[in-house]
Design a protein around this motif. Structure first.
Motif, mmCIF file in Angstrom:
data_model
loop_
_atom_site.group_PDB
_atom_site.id
_atom_site.type_symbol
_atom_site.label_atom_id
_atom_site.label_comp_id
_atom_site.label_asym_id
_atom_site.label_seq_id
_atom_site.Cartn_x
_atom_site.Cartn_y
_atom_site.Cartn_z
ATOM 1 N N GLN A 87 0.814 -1.216 0.000
ATOM 2 C CA GLN A 87 0.000 0.000 0.000
ATOM 3 C C GLN A 87 0.852 1.272 0.000
ATOM 4 O O GLN A 87 0.443 2.282 -0.565
ATOM 5 N N ASP A 88 2.044 1.242 0.610
ATOM 6 C CA ASP A 88 2.882 2.448 0.586
ATOM 7 C C ASP A 88 3.366 2.746 -0.836
ATOM 8 O O ASP A 88 3.473 3.904 -1.232
ATOM 9 N N ARG B 282 0.272 6.894 -6.594
ATOM 10 C CA ARG B 282 -0.894 7.772 -6.758
ATOM 11 C C ARG B 282 -0.463 9.235 -6.713
ATOM 12 O O ARG B 282 -0.929 10.053 -7.507
ATOM 13 N N GLN C 91 0.365 4.306 -2.626
ATOM 14 C CA GLN C 91 0.188 5.714 -2.240
ATOM 15 C C GLN C 91 1.211 6.597 -2.939
ATOM 16 O O GLN C 91 0.877 7.675 -3.443
ATOM 17 N N GLU D 53 -6.548 9.797 -3.178
ATOM 18 C CA GLU D 53 -6.910 8.531 -2.533
ATOM 19 C C GLU D 53 -8.396 8.254 -2.663
ATOM 20 O O GLU D 53 -8.817 7.132 -2.897
#
Length: 189
Positions: free
Chosen positions: A118-119, A125, A122, A132
């Motif tokens: 997930q990091d 993104r 992020q 988000e």
């Protein structure tokens, strides 16, 4: 000449002064003494109740769909999977991060795919300028994000419906071609 000039200036000066109307006394209102037991009570305002927050069992919602997904034909074990943020297409507010987290936990417990951390998602993104909570989440954006992260598959999920009945639709897509390899739907509990 001086006299005429003086008279003209005096007239102009006096013409600029406002005249005040005569003062009129204000009508007085009678004061009625109130005893302590007769004090008027202010009208009570009913405080509106806060809306009841319903909890959603995301683990129970996504678990049957994940079971179907890992049994789908044509999937290769150990490939890199991007779990895109669950999209909210309902007519109300829905916190999508708990749904996304439950989906990631259910998939990682099956040990079929390697999930993109997930990091990294992020960071990617932010690099691509995607927020988000992007409410305009399109499949093309999800595939573009997956290509940026060199993922093999992307899991795209949408929650739709209203506050009484919501359902979730998931699609597993091959990043290279955009082909939908698996699709499933279920009720949100």
């Amino acid at each position: 000449m001086r006299r005429i000039l003086f008279v003209a200036l005096s007239v102009m000066f006096l013409a600029g002064c406002p005249s005040l109307p005569p003062e009129q006394p204000e009508p007085s209102t009678p004061v009625v003494p109130v005893t302590p037991s007769e004090k008027p009570t202010p009208p009570s305002e009913k405080v509106p109740e806060l809306p009841k927050m319903s909890t959603t069992d995301w683990e129970g919602t996504v678990q049957p769909l994940v079971e179907q997904l890992v049994k789908a034909n044509g999937l290769e074990n150990g490939k890199l999977l991007l779990v895109d943020t669950v999209k909210n297409n309902t007519n109300g507010a829905l916190q999508t991060m708990p749904a996304t987290n439950a989906l990631c936990q259910a998939l990682s417990s099956k040990h079929v795919f390697e999930l993109v951390p997930q990091d990294q998602v992020q960071s990617a993104r932010q690099s691509l300028g995607l927020s988000e909570e992007d409410s305009l989440g399109l499949r093309s954006k999800a595939i573009g994000l997956a290509r940026y992260l060199n993922a093999d598959y992307v899991l795209y999920s949408i929650v739709s419906g209203n506050s009484d009945k919501r359902d979730i639709v998931m699609q597993l897509m091959l990043v290279q071609t955009g082909e939908i390899l698996w699709s499933g739907h279920g009720d949100v509990k």
